[in-house]
Design a protein around this motif. Sequence first.
Motif, PDB file in Angstrom:
ATOM      1  N   THR A   1      45.524  33.903  38.070  1.00  0.00           N
ATOM      2  CA  THR A   1      44.071  33.932  37.993  1.00  0.00           C
ATOM      3  C   THR A   1      43.494  34.635  39.215  1.00  0.00           C
ATOM      4  O   THR A   1      42.524  35.396  39.113  1.00  0.00           O
ATOM      5  CB  THR A   1      43.528  32.504  37.861  1.00  0.00           C
ATOM      6  OG1 THR A   1      44.279  31.835  36.857  1.00  0.00           O
ATOM      7  CG2 THR A   1      42.079  32.503  37.474  1.00  0.00           C
TER       8      THR A   1
ATOM      9  N   ALA B   1      43.782  38.272  38.593  1.00  0.00           N
ATOM     10  CA  ALA B   1      42.741  38.751  37.671  1.00  0.00           C
ATOM     11  C   ALA B   1      41.418  38.896  38.415  1.00  0.00           C
ATOM     12  O   ALA B   1      40.665  39.857  38.203  1.00  0.00           O
ATOM     13  CB  ALA B   1      42.598  37.779  36.502  1.00  0.00           C
ATOM     14  N   CYS B   2      41.152  37.948  39.310  1.00  0.00           N
ATOM     15  CA  CYS B   2      39.920  37.970  40.104  1.00  0.00           C
ATOM     16  C   CYS B   2      39.924  39.205  41.014  1.00  0.00           C
ATOM     17  O   CYS B   2      38.894  39.873  41.171  1.00  0.00           O
ATOM     18  CB  CYS B   2      39.858  36.688  40.932  1.00  0.00           C
ATOM     19  SG  CYS B   2      38.224  36.256  41.447  1.00  0.00           S
TER      20      CYS B   2
ATOM     21  N   ALA C   1      39.096  42.314  39.049  1.00  0.00           N
ATOM     22  CA  ALA C   1      37.656  42.391  38.770  1.00  0.00           C
ATOM     23  C   ALA C   1      36.898  42.854  40.017  1.00  0.00           C
ATOM     24  O   ALA C   1      35.996  43.701  39.925  1.00  0.00           O
ATOM     25  CB  ALA C   1      37.145  41.035  38.299  1.00  0.00           C
TER      26      ALA C   1
END
Lengths: 105, 130
Positions: free
Chosen positions: A24, A27-28, A31
């Motif tokens: 996660t 993924a952050c 972004a």
Amino acid sequence: MTGPSGARDPGLQPERTRLAWRRTTLACTVAAVLAARTTLHGGPTTIGVVACALCFLAWLGFLALAHRRIRALAGAPPAPLTPRHAVAAAACTLALAAFAAAVVL
Amino acid sequence: MIEFVRNLRLWFVPQAIREEGRTPDYRFSLANERTFLAWLRTALALIGGGFAVDQFLPDLRWAWRVGLALALLAAGVLCSLRAVNHWVRCERAMRRGEDLPVSRFPALLSLAVAVVAVAMVVVVLVGWEG
């Protein structure tokens, strides 16, 4: 990874949860990097740069939360996720989306 | 919706969740946590998709490009809110020994993603460039 008690969970639940936090975080990071790319593309504006900086702040917040959670998972038995921690992690994602809208507009 | 407002209390009064029922096996809690993180990743992927639309379809008319990007970002916002709400509901259900909550959110999200995907295909193929 074995806890202080030496007991090892055959399902590797803490490890899987730790890796889920890592994924996660990754993924952050993606972004946040896309936010930087969008800001720099086509000439950075003041609002764009500020929004991008806030995106990275949200990313840093998530990084810190993930780090704290991973450390809490190392215990035996691992400490449960607190609602406050979960809300904070979701809030970082939310903030990232809000600042992303500011970057895009 | 009323249920959602009631759950909001649990978001911000973390002690309240511990008052109910018994503490479940930590492995169930960790599985719930991983599901929560998977939903957060979905939210982050939607945010990334919003940036991607804005960045990689530069020939698109401004309104379409920003509209699609904002739709994806809004889906990301909903997804992260839902992630924490569903986590709280599952946690409470496990404590009370009830069935896990059902939700129509996955169906709605997949429909929304399908609509955005079809819109993107149409927009790119038909070439409504500005």
